[in-house]
Design a protein around this motif. Sequence first.
Motif, PDB file in Angstrom:
ATOM      1  N   TYR A   7       8.270   7.495   3.505  1.00  0.00           N
ATOM      2  CA  TYR A   7       8.967   7.941   4.709  1.00  0.00           C
ATOM      3  C   TYR A   7       8.101   7.769   5.953  1.00  0.00           C
ATOM      4  O   TYR A   7       8.608   7.422   7.026  1.00  0.00           O
ATOM      5  CB  TYR A   7       9.418   9.394   4.569  1.00  0.00           C
ATOM      6  CG  TYR A   7      10.586   9.566   3.636  1.00  0.00           C
ATOM      7  CD1 TYR A   7      11.793   8.915   3.886  1.00  0.00           C
ATOM      8  CD2 TYR A   7      10.503  10.352   2.498  1.00  0.00           C
ATOM      9  CE1 TYR A   7      12.872   9.047   3.030  1.00  0.00           C
ATOM     10  CE2 TYR A   7      11.575  10.494   1.640  1.00  0.00           C
ATOM     11  CZ  TYR A   7      12.755   9.836   1.912  1.00  0.00           C
ATOM     12  OH  TYR A   7      13.816   9.966   1.054  1.00  0.00           O
ATOM     13  N   LEU A   8       6.806   8.014   5.825  1.00  0.00           N
ATOM     14  CA  LEU A   8       5.920   7.768   6.956  1.00  0.00           C
ATOM     15  C   LEU A   8       5.836   6.286   7.281  1.00  0.00           C
ATOM     16  O   LEU A   8       5.582   5.897   8.417  1.00  0.00           O
ATOM     17  CB  LEU A   8       4.522   8.327   6.661  1.00  0.00           C
ATOM     18  CG  LEU A   8       4.393   9.844   6.611  1.00  0.00           C
ATOM     19  CD1 LEU A   8       2.970  10.246   6.237  1.00  0.00           C
ATOM     20  CD2 LEU A   8       4.774  10.467   7.942  1.00  0.00           C
ATOM     21  N   GLY A   9       6.068   5.446   6.267  1.00  0.00           N
ATOM     22  CA  GLY A   9       6.016   4.001   6.474  1.00  0.00           C
ATOM     23  C   GLY A   9       7.131   3.463   7.343  1.00  0.00           C
ATOM     24  O   GLY A   9       7.075   2.309   7.784  1.00  0.00           O
ATOM     25  N   THR A  10       8.147   4.279   7.619  1.00  0.00           N
ATOM     26  CA  THR A  10       9.241   3.813   8.467  1.00  0.00           C
ATOM     27  C   THR A  10       8.823   3.653   9.925  1.00  0.00           C
ATOM     28  O   THR A  10       9.570   3.080  10.720  1.00  0.00           O
ATOM     29  CB  THR A  10      10.437   4.786   8.402  1.00  0.00           C
ATOM     30  OG1 THR A  10      10.006   6.093   8.798  1.00  0.00           O
ATOM     31  CG2 THR A  10      10.997   4.849   6.988  1.00  0.00           C
ATOM     32  N   CYS A  11       7.645   4.179  10.289  1.00  0.00           N
ATOM     33  CA  CYS A  11       7.201   4.049  11.683  1.00  0.00           C
ATOM     34  C   CYS A  11       5.937   3.207  11.814  1.00  0.00           C
ATOM     35  O   CYS A  11       5.315   3.197  12.876  1.00  0.00           O
ATOM     36  CB  CYS A  11       6.980   5.424  12.301  1.00  0.00           C
ATOM     37  SG  CYS A  11       5.753   6.440  11.464  1.00  0.00           S
ATOM     38  N   THR A  12       5.547   2.494  10.759  1.00  0.00           N
ATOM     39  CA  THR A  12       4.295   1.726  10.830  1.00  0.00           C
ATOM     40  C   THR A  12       4.469   0.331  11.414  1.00  0.00           C
ATOM     41  O   THR A  12       3.496  -0.264  11.876  1.00  0.00           O
ATOM     42  CB  THR A  12       3.678   1.589   9.426  1.00  0.00           C
ATOM     43  OG1 THR A  12       4.632   0.928   8.563  1.00  0.00           O
ATOM     44  CG2 THR A  12       3.331   2.948   8.844  1.00  0.00           C
ATOM     45  N   ALA A  37       1.325  13.733  -6.902  1.00  0.00           N
ATOM     46  CA  ALA A  37       1.218  12.305  -6.632  1.00  0.00           C
ATOM     47  C   ALA A  37       2.581  11.699  -6.315  1.00  0.00           C
ATOM     48  O   ALA A  37       2.718  10.849  -5.421  1.00  0.00           O
ATOM     49  CB  ALA A  37       0.591  11.594  -7.833  1.00  0.00           C
ATOM     50  N   ASP A  38       3.616  12.156  -7.048  1.00  0.00           N
ATOM     51  CA  ASP A  38       4.964  11.644  -6.810  1.00  0.00           C
ATOM     52  C   ASP A  38       5.450  12.022  -5.415  1.00  0.00           C
ATOM     53  O   ASP A  38       6.026  11.202  -4.689  1.00  0.00           O
ATOM     54  CB  ASP A  38       5.913  12.198  -7.869  1.00  0.00           C
ATOM     55  CG  ASP A  38       7.323  11.658  -7.716  1.00  0.00           C
ATOM     56  OD1 ASP A  38       7.540  10.472  -8.032  1.00  0.00           O
ATOM     57  OD2 ASP A  38       8.201  12.422  -7.277  1.00  0.00           O
ATOM     58  N   GLN A  39       5.225  13.270  -5.021  1.00  0.00           N
ATOM     59  CA  GLN A  39       5.633  13.714  -3.691  1.00  0.00           C
ATOM     60  C   GLN A  39       4.827  13.003  -2.611  1.00  0.00           C
ATOM     61  O   GLN A  39       5.362  12.671  -1.544  1.00  0.00           O
ATOM     62  CB  GLN A  39       5.465  15.227  -3.565  1.00  0.00           C
ATOM     63  CG  GLN A  39       6.342  16.038  -4.496  1.00  0.00           C
ATOM     64  CD  GLN A  39       7.820  15.851  -4.202  1.00  0.00           C
ATOM     65  OE1 GLN A  39       8.205  15.663  -3.057  1.00  0.00           O
ATOM     66  NE2 GLN A  39       8.642  15.880  -5.228  1.00  0.00           N
ATOM     67  N   THR A  40       3.551  12.754  -2.883  1.00  0.00           N
ATOM     68  CA  THR A  40       2.732  12.016  -1.923  1.00  0.00           C
ATOM     69  C   THR A  40       3.237  10.601  -1.744  1.00  0.00           C
ATOM     70  O   THR A  40       3.292  10.081  -0.617  1.00  0.00           O
ATOM     71  CB  THR A  40       1.268  11.992  -2.395  1.00  0.00           C
ATOM     72  OG1 THR A  40       0.784  13.328  -2.542  1.00  0.00           O
ATOM     73  CG2 THR A  40       0.390  11.247  -1.404  1.00  0.00           C
ATOM     74  N   GLY A  41       3.639   9.956  -2.855  1.00  0.00           N
ATOM     75  CA  GLY A  41       4.195   8.610  -2.753  1.00  0.00           C
ATOM     76  C   GLY A  41       5.466   8.564  -1.940  1.00  0.00           C
ATOM     77  O   GLY A  41       5.675   7.654  -1.127  1.00  0.00           O
ATOM     78  N   LEU A  87       0.822  -1.212   0.000  1.00  0.00           N
ATOM     79  CA  LEU A  87       0.000   0.000   0.000  1.00  0.00           C
ATOM     80  C   LEU A  87       0.858   1.266   0.000  1.00  0.00           C
ATOM     81  O   LEU A  87       0.566   2.219  -0.731  1.00  0.00           O
ATOM     82  CB  LEU A  87      -0.928  -0.008   1.213  1.00  0.00           C
ATOM     83  CG  LEU A  87      -2.046  -1.059   1.200  1.00  0.00           C
ATOM     84  CD1 LEU A  87      -2.821  -1.026   2.504  1.00  0.00           C
ATOM     85  CD2 LEU A  87      -2.982  -0.846   0.020  1.00  0.00           C
ATOM     86  N   LEU A  88       1.914   1.274   0.817  1.00  0.00           N
ATOM     87  CA  LEU A  88       2.714   2.484   0.951  1.00  0.00           C
ATOM     88  C   LEU A  88       3.573   2.753  -0.283  1.00  0.00           C
ATOM     89  O   LEU A  88       3.941   3.897  -0.541  1.00  0.00           O
ATOM     90  CB  LEU A  88       3.595   2.392   2.201  1.00  0.00           C
ATOM     91  CG  LEU A  88       2.833   2.419   3.527  1.00  0.00           C
ATOM     92  CD1 LEU A  88       3.770   2.113   4.686  1.00  0.00           C
ATOM     93  CD2 LEU A  88       2.153   3.762   3.735  1.00  0.00           C
ATOM     94  N   TRP A  89       3.911   1.711  -1.026  1.00  0.00           N
ATOM     95  CA  TRP A  89       4.715   1.895  -2.230  1.00  0.00           C
ATOM     96  C   TRP A  89       3.875   2.001  -3.498  1.00  0.00           C
ATOM     97  O   TRP A  89       4.402   2.296  -4.567  1.00  0.00           O
ATOM     98  CB  TRP A  89       5.697   0.734  -2.395  1.00  0.00           C
ATOM     99  CG  TRP A  89       6.974   0.933  -1.638  1.00  0.00           C
ATOM    100  CD1 TRP A  89       7.267   0.494  -0.379  1.00  0.00           C
ATOM    101  CD2 TRP A  89       8.132   1.622  -2.105  1.00  0.00           C
ATOM    102  NE1 TRP A  89       8.532   0.870  -0.027  1.00  0.00           N
ATOM    103  CE2 TRP A  89       9.094   1.565  -1.065  1.00  0.00           C
ATOM    104  CE3 TRP A  89       8.463   2.283  -3.272  1.00  0.00           C
ATOM    105  CZ2 TRP A  89      10.360   2.134  -1.175  1.00  0.00           C
ATOM    106  CZ3 TRP A  89       9.713   2.865  -3.382  1.00  0.00           C
ATOM    107  CH2 TRP A  89      10.649   2.787  -2.348  1.00  0.00           C
TER     108      TRP A  89
END
Length: 379
Positions: free
Chosen positions: A316-321, A307-311, A277-279
């Motif tokens: 980066y937010l996924g590093t704490c999930t 969209a690219d910046q959101t991805g 999902l995150l990628w």
Amino acid sequence: MPKFQIRFQPRILYASELQVSAYVFDNAPLYLKESGAASRFLTAEPSTMTSSAANLLTIVILSRGKCDLSKGISIYLITMALADLLVVVFCIILASLFSRLIPASFLFYTAVCSTNAVLSYATIDCSVWLTIAFTFDRFVAICCHNLKVTYCTTKTATLVIGIVCALNVLRNVPFYFKFRPYGFFNGIPWGCATRLEFFSFPGWVTFFWIHHLLNPLIPYVLIVVLNALTVRHIVVANRARRELKYSANGSQRMDPEMAQRRKSIVLLFVVSGSFILLWFTKVAVFLLMEISNRHAYPSYNHPVILADQTGTMLFYLGTCTNTVVYALTQRKFREELKRMPSKKDLFKSLARINVYNIYHHALVNLLRHLLKYNQIGYT
């Protein structure tokens, strides 16, 4: 000429000009493929403390060995958390926060920021490929019972982790030569500007495509395929076991083994599912740009750039999930999480994590296999 395109030659910089970022991109038709600076600035403050604390807490809890996980799985999860922590350090703290808070620091020396770029690419690749290694380990454990005994071991886990980390660091070393100085300050090369030949020289273009194939295209496909095969195996095995239990007992009852098996695979699906999902946004934008053969856009307000910046921000937010994932899926992890350690216990737990031993054993196992392959005795 689009507004973001900059042409310059290395020159003498004055102190008033040192506010310029260490990562300055030249006239680049492939600019958007490497974008991410803006999303790093957006996610720097809110995610740095959260991700750092979450990954440190994950490492501490898993290192205690009280989560009913095998040692091999714990090594994978600890190393994945460590890789995520290093992504925060190199990609957010050093590349974004320090460049804003300390604009005239040594981090802007060309040699330093080039090295930081290599380590940033390497830590991201390690984070991705360690997730693939963990997924493959669980695939073997669930679907390949004959191989499970020899592959799903602590020794193999340390060997795989060592190989994955070493290869990802080595393959990103060429990025060091991607940059040239933005200018000179007191005779010292200052800043990192992308060389123009990076976008035109066939060798660099080939390296660029190999880099993007290895992250994220091939890992994304691998993790989807491995999870699909795992789901298929589980569905077939559960159906066969249900039919066997029904024919033996004449009635359908709760099967404790199936319930335990279900719990054991939830962790795998949630970890790999969050990765997918995150990628997804990042991979979709990359494929869109390649299919449309359009890589340059006039402003940051264009939907593709957004969209690219959101991805990139989602990655980066996924590093704490992972901490949230473990807390939601593992009862023992939740229990350990409730027992928040004191500072003394925290440092004791961190001291027990001998990362050196993990990589030392991985290197020894790698040499042992190489010597065995070359039919040389190893003692």
